[in-house]
Scaffold this active site. Structure first.
Site, short mmCIF file in Angstrom:
data_model
loop_
_atom_site.label_atom_id
_atom_site.label_comp_id
_atom_site.label_asym_id
_atom_site.label_seq_id
_atom_site.Cartn_x
_atom_site.Cartn_y
_atom_site.Cartn_z
CG HIS A 357 71.32 -0.78 88.53
ND1 HIS A 357 71.05 -2.11 88.61
CD2 HIS A 357 72.48 -0.67 87.86
CE1 HIS A 357 72.02 -2.79 88.03
NE2 HIS A 357 72.89 -1.94 87.57
NE ARG A 464 73.48 5.30 78.60
CZ ARG A 464 73.72 6.62 78.76
NH1 ARG A 464 72.74 7.42 79.09
NH2 ARG A 464 74.94 7.09 78.61
NE ARG A 500 73.64 1.88 74.40
CZ ARG A 500 74.37 2.51 75.30
NH1 ARG A 500 75.38 3.27 74.92
NH2 ARG A 500 74.09 2.40 76.58
CD GLU A 599 80.21 2.72 73.03
OE1 GLU A 599 80.11 3.45 74.01
OE2 GLU A 599 79.39 1.84 72.76
CG ASN A 622 80.00 8.67 78.82
OD1 ASN A 622 80.30 9.85 78.75
ND2 ASN A 622 78.77 8.25 79.02
CG ASP A 623 82.18 2.99 77.05
OD1 ASP A 623 82.77 2.71 78.12
OD2 ASP A 623 80.99 2.70 76.84
NE ARG A 633 81.37 4.80 81.65
CZ ARG A 633 80.40 4.71 80.74
NH1 ARG A 633 80.63 4.09 79.58
NH2 ARG A 633 79.24 5.22 80.96
CB CYS A 670 74.85 10.03 72.73
SG CYS A 670 75.64 8.46 72.42
C1 PEP Z 1 79.15 6.40 76.07
O1 PEP Z 1 79.92 5.44 76.23
O2 PEP Z 1 79.55 7.57 75.92
C2 PEP Z 1 77.70 6.20 76.04
C3 PEP Z 1 76.89 7.16 75.66
O3 PEP Z 1 77.21 5.01 76.42
P1 PEP Z 1 77.19 4.47 77.93
O4 PEP Z 1 77.47 5.62 78.83
O5 PEP Z 1 75.82 3.90 78.11
O6 PEP Z 1 78.27 3.44 77.91
MG MG Z 2 79.28 3.39 76.02
#
Ligand code: PEP
Ligand code: MG
Length: 745
Positions: A357, A464, A500, A599, A622-623, A633, A670
């Site tokens: 965090h 977020r 979100r 995702e 990312n996910d 990740r 994103c």
């Molecule tokens: C993602 O998964 O790409 C995303 C933007 O959300 P987070 O990184 O918060 O999981």
């Molecule tokens: Mg995500």
């Protein structure tokens, strides 16, 4: 002996003369024929600095590697070694110039400071004898005085050219890059260590009394902390305190403290002596559980020192220089916000990784940050010069002049680049062939918001909401959520905001929410799954969002949707909330758009159904990457094993972009890749017309977009993706394209 040593310490003689006197004094007190001091050099060798009993000519000539011989073994293990027949020991190595072959018994102790080995102190006897526990203890205590002498820099005058001693030497460290940027400054320990300068007690009984009293006070304060956190319910915090309480009553630890004090040390020095041992063990311990426990002991020793000296546990605000680099083992996100931003040039964490965090806050504040830097808190001293490179993960401790000027130059170049980006702020993100790309910003905190105008972002493409939940001590009430969302909408009145809904679970845990023990949290009960199973939570959040948006536009999207029915269910909850607000006479939002994060790969085969239902989609790359490749990740071993610019990922992204175009629905992305120029090039080529990223990425991506030709890039990427054959990544071809077209990356 300590008192006599202290007199020697105070005498105005040269460093060599002092060392020579010290070894004579120790030898005579321990009734040993030999006493020698070895000092650890920057090149890792141990050099004989003084001796009584061995050949004097060997001083400053005899050296050995760490690990070589008995002295080297002590330096490596940081533990005392006592032998009645030294020559029979397998590590014994004979240095003919010292003439030590006639001595049989050997006792050596490490010279430690902050858990770091500075040298080795040895006594030897001709006769075979066993050194008593008290003698070992006494020699360790004596070694503390030597540690003080080495650390004070006094030996610098007798250092041979090219044979620098290890203490305060420059060290290059490598950690995990967390927040971009270069910071040059001086170490401020988030939890400052008390520097013990008074080592020898005037009155041993009195010191033991002070120690006992401080232990009592510390125990009482821990009990109090536990009681006051009782209302907060069970959680990690509470467990830590319970562990503290357990250690604070640990007999072995207390016994070691008392023993150290009874050898003639002040109460503070006794704590440091015991703490030194724990730190030395910590540096050699790789088992994460044991490391954690040793850290607890270290924290406890710190607390005890603070009770003894009455000093505060955290860095005093007025002591912070205006080029501070904070160094901490771990740090809560709120603690970082307590510092005056203008004084901070960087942050170095021993444990925190990129998803901690405090890392999120550091990025939001634009503080260069490196995490996972092993043992950094024991290696530094308050005020040390230090450089942090948050882009590469490099940390330079006590850098030499040439290293420092190289980094200063790098920082200047970076500043010049930033200046170029600033000049682009008011220009549109349009490719040379006239394709307009929306550049949006990712946010999650109020401190992010000024960046929207500063970077001239088109909108907040991802807010977020879980960050508010992660930073709070307990569940934010609907009214608190409402206040945050309202403040966000107020702060960017002329631009859209995409909120979100809560994306917790997986790596994002709430300290106050009891977590299930899940075998695979990333595949577990998280995000929209919690939202639909506990509709009360989702409802309260949606209510807060819809009310905050009264009379205005708002966009809401749902994370981790795996099948379109989940979106239907979420929309039904939105509809109920809208009805509720109407019934109670609230003003509704002017425009409401609902979208889905793509995702979870299952959505790739429901794109038609999805596109017909939603107002927009946003790719969480990312996910998507994590689930597509089954690669965690947050796991360093696998996180970058696969390339987002590989055909499988690019083909997946193309499916999404094509489906969105066919359905006439906007698709943005994103995830982190949207903020990297080369990846952004590929995304534009695939047909994405909106990218949402961290504020620092907007400049570099815009510069690249304004130089690229979308049509050409598209033809290249489509042709490459149409080819069959095993290709791990299109990165080399894209790089070549970028270079051929002089694109700034
Ligand atoms: C993602 O998964 O790409 C995303 C933007 O959300 P987070 O990184 O918060 O999981
Ligand atoms: Mg995500």
């Amino acid at each position: 002996m300590l008192r006599r040593l202290r007199e020697v310490m105070a005498r105005p003689v040269s460093a060599q003369a002092r060392l020579d006197e010290i070894v004579v004094l120790i030898a005579s007190n321990m009734v040993a024929e030999v006493c020698s001091v070895y000092v650890l050099r920057a090149d890792g060798r141990l050099e004989l600095y003084a001796t009584e009993g061995l050949n004097r000519e060997a001083v400053h000539l005899t050296t050995m590697r760490a690990g070589e011989g008995l002295v080297g073994a002590i330096a490596e293990s940081a533990e005392p070694l006592s032998l009645s027949d030294a020559q029979a020991h397998p590590a014994f190595s004979y240095k003919p110039e010292t003439g030590e072959e006639i001595y049989n018994s050997f006792l050596g102790v490490p010279i430690l400071r902050g858990g770091n080995t500075l040298g080795v102190l040895v006594v030897q006897n001709r006769a075979r004898r066993t050194y008593s526990e008290e003698e070992v203890e006494a020699l360790q205590t004596t070694a503390m005085l030597l540690a003080e002498m080495v650390a004070s820099g006094e030996l610098q005058t007798i250092v041979k050219p090219g044979a620098d001693i290890a203490v305060r030497r420059p060290i290059a460290l490598k950690g995990a890059p967390i927040a971009e940027g270069i910071g040059l400054g001086h170490v401020v320990l988030h939890e400052p260590r008390i520097i013990v300068t008074q080592i020898v007690a005037e009155d041993t009984q009195r010191e033991i009394g002070r120690l006992e009293k401080a232990i009592e006070e510390m125990r009482a304060s821990i009990d109090q902390l536990i009681e006051s956190s009782e209302h907060a319910g069970p959680g990690e915090h509470r467990d830590v305190l319970e562990t503290f309480r357990m250690f604070a009553h640990d007999r072995g630890w207390l016994k070691r403290l008392r023993e150290a004090a009874s050898t003639g040390l002040t109460a503070e020095a006794a704590v440091e002596r015991v703490q030194n041992d724990a730190r030395a063990k910590l540096q050699r311990q790789t088992d994460p559980y044991l490391r954690e426990r040793l850290h607890d002991l270290d924290d406890l020793a710190n607390r005890l020192l603070h009770h003894l000296t009455g000093k505060s546990l955290v860095a005093a605000r007025e002591d912070i220089p205006d080029n501070a680099i904070l160094v901490a083992r771990t740090m809560g996100p709120a603690a970082l916000l307590d510092y005056e931003r203008a004084r901070l040039r960087g942050l170095v964490l021993e444990d925190g990784g990129a998803s901690s965090h405090v890392a999120i806050i550091a990025r939001a504040l634009g503080i260069p940050c490196v995490g996972e830097v092993a043992n950094i808190t024991t290696l530094v001293e308050q005020g040390d010069a230090i450089i942090v490179d948050g882009s590469t993960g490099e940390v330079q401790l006590r850098p030499q002049a040439d290293v420092e000027s190289a980094y200063a130059e790098k920082a200047r170049l970076r500043a010049r680049r930033q200046e170029r980006y600033r000049q682009l702020v008011d220009l549109p993100a349009v490719t040379v062939d006239g394709v307009e790309i929306g550049l949006h910003m990712n946010a999650g905190l109020l401190i992010d918001l000024p960046h929207v105008a500063e970077m001239n972002a088109d909108s907040i493409g991802l807010f977020r909401t879980e960050l508010q939940f992660m930073l709070a001590a307990n569940f934010p009430r609907t009214s608190q959520q409402y206040e945050l969302y309202r403040a966000v909408l107020d702060a960017v009145p002329d631009r859209p905001v995409t909120f979100r809904t809560l994306d917790i679970g997986g790596d994002k845990v709430l300290p106050y929410m009891s977590t299930l023990d899940e075998e695979n949290p990333a595949l577990g009960w998280r995000a929209i799954r919690i939202g639909l199973d506990r509709p009360g939570l989702l409802r309260s959040q949606l209510r807060a969002m819809l009310r905050a948006a009264e009379g205005r536009d708002i966009r809401i999207m749902f994370p981790m949707v795996a099948m379109v029915e989940e979106f239907d269910a979420a929309r039904a909850i939105v509809d109920r909330e809208l009805a509720h607000l109407t019934r109670h006479g609230y003003k509704l939002p002017r425009g409401l758009q609902l979208g889905v994060m793509i995702e979870v790969p299952s959505l790739l085969w429901q794109l038609d159904e999805l596109m017909s239902r939603v107002d927009f989609v946003s790719v969480g790359s990312n996910d998507l990457m994590q689930y597509l490749y089954a690669a965690d990740r947050d796991n360093k071993r696998v996180a970058s094993r696969f390339d987002p610019l590989s055909p499988p990922m690019l083909r997946s992204l193309k499916l999404i972009a094509d489906a969105a175009v066919a359905a006439g629905k906007p698709a943005t992305l994103c995830g982190e890749i949207g903020g990297r120029p080369l990846e952004a090039l590929a995304l534009v080529a695939l047909g994405f017309r909106g990218l949402s990223m961290s504020p620092a990425s907007i400049g570099p991506v815009k510069a690249m977009i304004r130089a690229m030709n979308a049509g050409q890039a598209s033809r290249l990427v489509n042709a490459l993706l149409a080819r069959r054959g095993a290709v791990a990544s299109l990165r080399p071809q894209l790089m070549e394209f970028a270079q051929a077209h002089d694109l700034p990356l």
